[in-house]
Design an enzyme around this catalytic site. Structure first.
Site, PDB file in Angstrom:
ATOM      1  N   CYS A 263      18.455  43.913  31.774  1.00 46.13           N
ATOM      2  CA  CYS A 263      17.926  44.988  32.615  1.00 46.13           C
ATOM      3  C   CYS A 263      16.413  45.072  32.399  1.00 46.13           C
ATOM      4  O   CYS A 263      15.913  44.783  31.309  1.00 46.13           O
ATOM      5  CB  CYS A 263      18.488  46.369  32.317  1.00 46.13           C
TER       6      CYS A 263
ATOM      7  N   ARG B 244      15.539  39.739  34.402  1.00 48.16           N
ATOM      8  CA  ARG B 244      16.330  40.385  33.355  1.00 48.16           C
ATOM      9  C   ARG B 244      17.671  40.917  33.868  1.00 48.16           C
ATOM     10  O   ARG B 244      18.490  41.426  33.107  1.00 48.16           O
ATOM     11  CB  ARG B 244      15.543  41.549  32.746  1.00 48.16           C
TER      12      ARG B 244
ATOM     13  N   TRP C 205      21.453  44.571  35.001  1.00 48.92           N
ATOM     14  CA  TRP C 205      22.493  43.578  34.730  1.00 48.92           C
ATOM     15  C   TRP C 205      23.655  44.388  34.172  1.00 48.92           C
ATOM     16  O   TRP C 205      23.583  44.924  33.068  1.00 48.92           O
ATOM     17  CB  TRP C 205      22.009  42.545  33.708  1.00 48.92           C
TER      18      TRP C 205
ATOM     19  N   ASN D 264      17.710  50.310  29.179  1.00 45.98           N
ATOM     20  CA  ASN D 264      18.076  48.911  28.954  1.00 45.98           C
ATOM     21  C   ASN D 264      18.717  48.840  27.574  1.00 45.98           C
ATOM     22  O   ASN D 264      18.126  49.289  26.598  1.00 45.98           O
ATOM     23  CB  ASN D 264      16.814  48.034  29.012  1.00 45.98           C
ATOM     24  N   GLY D 265      19.941  48.291  27.497  1.00 45.29           N
ATOM     25  CA  GLY D 265      20.621  48.196  26.214  1.00 45.29           C
ATOM     26  C   GLY D 265      22.059  48.656  26.348  1.00 45.29           C
ATOM     27  O   GLY D 265      22.580  48.781  27.456  1.00 45.29           O
TER      28      GLY D 265
ATOM     29  N   GLU E  14      23.555  19.718  27.859  1.00 41.55           N
ATOM     30  CA  GLU E  14      22.527  20.470  28.561  1.00 41.55           C
ATOM     31  C   GLU E  14      22.621  20.206  30.073  1.00 41.55           C
ATOM     32  O   GLU E  14      22.534  21.132  30.880  1.00 41.55           O
ATOM     33  CB  GLU E  14      21.135  20.105  28.013  1.00 41.55           C
TER      34      GLU E  14
ATOM     35  N   LYS F 293      23.408  23.151  32.852  1.00 43.54           N
ATOM     36  CA  LYS F 293      22.468  23.407  33.955  1.00 43.54           C
ATOM     37  C   LYS F 293      23.201  23.347  35.288  1.00 43.54           C
ATOM     38  O   LYS F 293      23.027  24.188  36.150  1.00 43.54           O
ATOM     39  CB  LYS F 293      21.370  22.338  33.894  1.00 43.54           C
TER      40      LYS F 293
ATOM     41  N   GLU G 118      25.625  26.303  35.804  1.00 45.58           N
ATOM     42  CA  GLU G 118      24.872  27.554  35.850  1.00 45.58           C
ATOM     43  C   GLU G 118      24.251  27.790  37.228  1.00 45.58           C
ATOM     44  O   GLU G 118      24.331  28.887  37.762  1.00 45.58           O
ATOM     45  CB  GLU G 118      23.774  27.437  34.782  1.00 45.58           C
TER      46      GLU G 118
ATOM     47  N   HIS H 255      41.255  10.825  24.921  1.00 42.14           N
ATOM     48  CA  HIS H 255      42.194  11.623  24.132  1.00 42.14           C
ATOM     49  C   HIS H 255      42.730  12.807  24.930  1.00 42.14           C
ATOM     50  O   HIS H 255      43.209  13.774  24.359  1.00 42.14           O
ATOM     51  CB  HIS H 255      41.534  12.075  22.823  1.00 42.14           C
TER      52      HIS H 255
ATOM     53  N   LYS I 188      18.102  36.546  32.367  1.00 39.70           N
ATOM     54  CA  LYS I 188      17.277  35.655  31.546  1.00 39.70           C
ATOM     55  C   LYS I 188      17.338  36.010  30.062  1.00 39.70           C
ATOM     56  O   LYS I 188      17.331  35.148  29.210  1.00 39.70           O
ATOM     57  CB  LYS I 188      15.838  35.742  32.054  1.00 39.70           C
TER      58      LYS I 188
HETATM   59  C1  F6R Z   1      20.570  28.264  30.140  1.00 40.17           C
HETATM   60  C2  F6R Z   1      19.843  29.290  29.419  1.00 40.17           C
HETATM   61  C3  F6R Z   1      20.543  29.995  28.320  1.00 40.17           C
HETATM   62  C4  F6R Z   1      19.570  30.299  27.163  1.00 40.17           C
HETATM   63  C5  F6R Z   1      20.269  31.196  26.125  1.00 40.17           C
HETATM   64  C6  F6R Z   1      19.359  31.489  24.955  1.00 40.17           C
HETATM   65  O1  F6R Z   1      19.778  27.690  31.127  1.00 40.17           O
HETATM   66  O2  F6R Z   1      18.723  29.586  29.718  1.00 40.17           O
HETATM   67  O3  F6R Z   1      21.661  29.301  27.869  1.00 40.17           O
HETATM   68  O4  F6R Z   1      19.149  29.102  26.604  1.00 40.17           O
HETATM   69  O5  F6R Z   1      20.659  32.385  26.723  1.00 40.17           O
HETATM   70  O6  F6R Z   1      18.229  32.190  25.355  1.00 40.17           O
HETATM   71  P1  F6R Z   1      16.955  32.300  24.437  1.00 40.17           P
HETATM   72  O7  F6R Z   1      16.380  30.937  24.293  1.00 40.17           O
HETATM   73  O8  F6R Z   1      16.040  33.234  25.163  1.00 40.17           O
HETATM   74  O9  F6R Z   1      17.419  32.843  23.117  1.00 40.17           O
END
Ligand code: F6R
Length: 603
Positions: free
Chosen positions: A2, A28, A74, A98-99, A476, A480, A483, A499, A598
């Protein structure tokens, strides 16, 4: 998660100030948005479901307000609808939060007994009712805010307006980020500096337990019932980094920034050659083992780091997911180093894992992008990635900057332990210099990535396979892809498929096979052949240029070959680009994928 903003001042079109601020905080959370403001003594509240644009289209941006707060959400408690959207109002108070208030159910029951009714499903309405109740008991807002810490369990950054003081904005913070923006005859609160960057560069960071009173001409900070001095910082953040600069999406812009980010992150450690690396980094030789703890892509960066540190420096590395580490027996030993990795520096699981490691008495090192963030402040030592502000929810440039720093740690240790020859160092330094142009080269192959995206678009399940470091990259790539393109995908250690999972391979199933590690290339290629012979559509991502055998793949993406230490920084680029092109083809919300945010400040 948020985003919150607040404004007190005399700007003409000041509703726009709130909306502009929220725009910069949408990363956020973005499932609903709202603002509340007092204009000519009258309170207005407007809230809308969905992204901020829905609210923006409904408000009069040119309206002048005296004081206002805004929120982009969020959802944690209750659906994402206008009723649950912030601000919430009870009695004389209107707040944004926020929280998470962990004891909100208990508080709600007590407040119900006192006659409070609840319209929303949120913990925030409970918090607002609690503030109203405390204010009825003690008619002093600052006392009330100070008392909150004894009543609430959880995390909170809150912006508060009270009908009795229509020219004053209040704020309080515990574990969720909050800054105060210092203007000229106007002041702000915000979850993050970019929200106010086009208005002022001056800001104050609130610490846990701090609370503040703002008018247009004065900022007062308090802690535990006493006045607190504060330091005004000057943000060095480049305002252009919060702009798309002609790119259709932040994600694409950030992918393209990787060559620059690599230089900025790595060059300061190699300015005078390898000796600088030793001077500017901690002495890692005193640790018997390295533990890496992080979440999501940062964990994947850690897994690449593990491969590099073990291979080049012969030091054992264990990688743990922070949310598991927090609640596990970790058997930490005092001569071990815990490295936490975080772009935002706010991720609650990573922060709590770090605090746990500190409590157990081991040294901690943060690899962090956000300067002055909670994780940076709590880490004993910090190495900063220089990725700049990352706006797209899916990380790209921050991930590769994390990998770059981990590679430097591997090189540092390898050199300190005399495990690398002079020629070996020379080769690596040469590749470091050339890497940005190799990255640029890979970024030019847009048509190739588009074609691959087209060929996999109609499939619901996509597999990534690799061994060793290529498996870490597969993870990774797969994250991606799911996501941002909402396509189910899994990453497998190439040798593991048979397996069980190989039963899912049918005619046309896309399998992205990654082969860059020459020592095990033939093994992975055998695994790729196994899926090919069962009908898979194989996209072969490799640094092996002159390969005679070409009947085991359908498409081949060639990556320039560099020293193994740096190879992952190139391999990841096609994976990012394929995900991007697929998401674009499927019309997904690339920068703000559904259900995500994010900054993950809830556990
Ligand atoms: C995926 C992504 C998340 C972050 C994870 C950790 O694209 O961005 O998986 O890597 O939420 O976030 P940070 O690095 O901010 O602790």
């Amino acid at each position: 998660m948020c985003g919150i903003v607040g404004y007190v001042g005399n700007k003409e079109n000041s509703v726009r100030v709130l909306i502009d601020g929220l725009k910069k905080l949408e990363y956020r959370g973005y499932d609903s948005a709202g603002i509340a403001f007092i204009s000519n003594g009258k309170l207005n509240i407007q809230k809308e479901k969905g992204e901020l644009v829905n609210l923006q289209n409904r408000v009069n941006l040119d309206k002048k307000l005296d004081i206002g707060i805004g929120h982009t959400r969020w959802a944690t408690h209750g659906k994402s609808n206008a009723l649950n959207a912030h601000p919430h109002r009870v009695g004389k108070f209107t707040i944004v939060h926020n929280g998470i208030i962990e004891n909100y159910n208990e508080l709600k029951e007590e407040l119900k007994k006192e006659g409070y009714d609840f319209n929303s499903e949120t913990d925030t309405e409970v918090l607002c009712s609690l503030i109203d109740k405390l204010y009825k008991e003690d008619n002093n807002i600052l006392n009330v805010i100070n008392k909150l810490k004894n009543e609430i369990k959880g995390t909170y950054a809150v912006g508060i307006m009270c009908d009795d003081y229509p020219d004053q904005l209040y704020a309080v913070k515990n574990k969720s980020p909050l800054i105060i923006g210092v203007g000229d005859n106007e002041n702000y609160i915000a979850s993050d500096v970019p929200a106010i960057l086009d208005k002022t560069r001056k800001y104050i960071v609130l610490e846990d337990g701090d609370y503040a009173k703002l008018t247009n001409s004065e900022i007062k900070l308090y802690h535990d019932g006493k006045n607190k001095d504060y330091k005004v910082e000057l943000s060095q953040l480049d305002a252009s980094s919060v702009d798309k600069q002609g790119y259709p999406h932040y994600m694409l812009k950030e992918i393209h920034e990787q060559p620059e980010v690599f230089k900025k992150t790595v060059n300061p450690y190699l300015s005078e050659g390898i000796e600088t690396l030793i001077l500017k980094m901690p002495d890692f030789t005193k640790y018997s083992k390295i533990r890496i703890v992080a979440c999501g892509s940062a964990t994947h960066a850690g897994l690449v780091g593990k491969q590099m540190i073990e291979k080049f420096a012969n030091v054992e590395v264990q990688v743990d997911t922070a949310s598991e580490f927090r609640y596990s027996k970790n058997f930490l030993k005092e001569d071990e180093l815990v490295i936490v990795i975080s772009q935002s520096g706010e991720t609650i699981d990573t922060l709590e894992a770090l605090l746990k490691a500190k409590k157990e008495g081991v040294d901690t090192l943060g690899i962090i992008n956000a300067k002055d963030s909670a994780i940076a402040r709590e880490s004993k030592m910090v190495l900063y990635t220089e990725a700049g502000k990352e706006i797209a929810v899916a990380t790209t440039k921050a991930y590769s900057a994390q990998v770059a720093l981990l590679c430097l740690i591997a090189l540092n240790l390898s050199y300190s332990k005399n495990l690398i020859t002079k020629d070996g160092i020379k080769d690596i330094l040469k590749d470091v210099r050339n890497l940005p142009s190799y990255m640029e080269e890979l970024l030019q192959n847009t048509e190739e990535y588009k074609n691959i995206a087209k060929s996999i678009k109609d499939y619901n399940d996509i597999f990534f396979i690799g061994r060793g470091v290529d498996y870490a990259l597969a993870m990774e790539g797969s994250l991606k892809l799911k996501e941002i393109s909402y396509t189910h995908s899994e990453a497998y250690a190439a040798g593991e498929l048979k397996h069980g999972t190989i039963s899912l391979i049918d005619e046309g199933t896309p399998v992205i096979g990654i082969v860059t590690d020459e020592t095990i290339a033939s093994k992975t290629i055998s695994n790729i052949k196994e899926v090919k012979s069962r009908g898979a559509n194989v996209i072969y991502v490799t640094s092996r240029k002159d390969e005679k055998d070409n009947d085991f793949y359908d498409k081949k993406v060639i990556i320039p070959k560099v020293n193994d230490l740096l190879q992952p920084l190139l391999t990841v680029i096609p994976l990012q680009m394929i995900s991007y092109e697929l998401a674009k083809l499927k019309g997904c919300s690339i920068d703000k994928p559904k259900n995500l945010a994010k900054s993950v400040t809830v556990e």
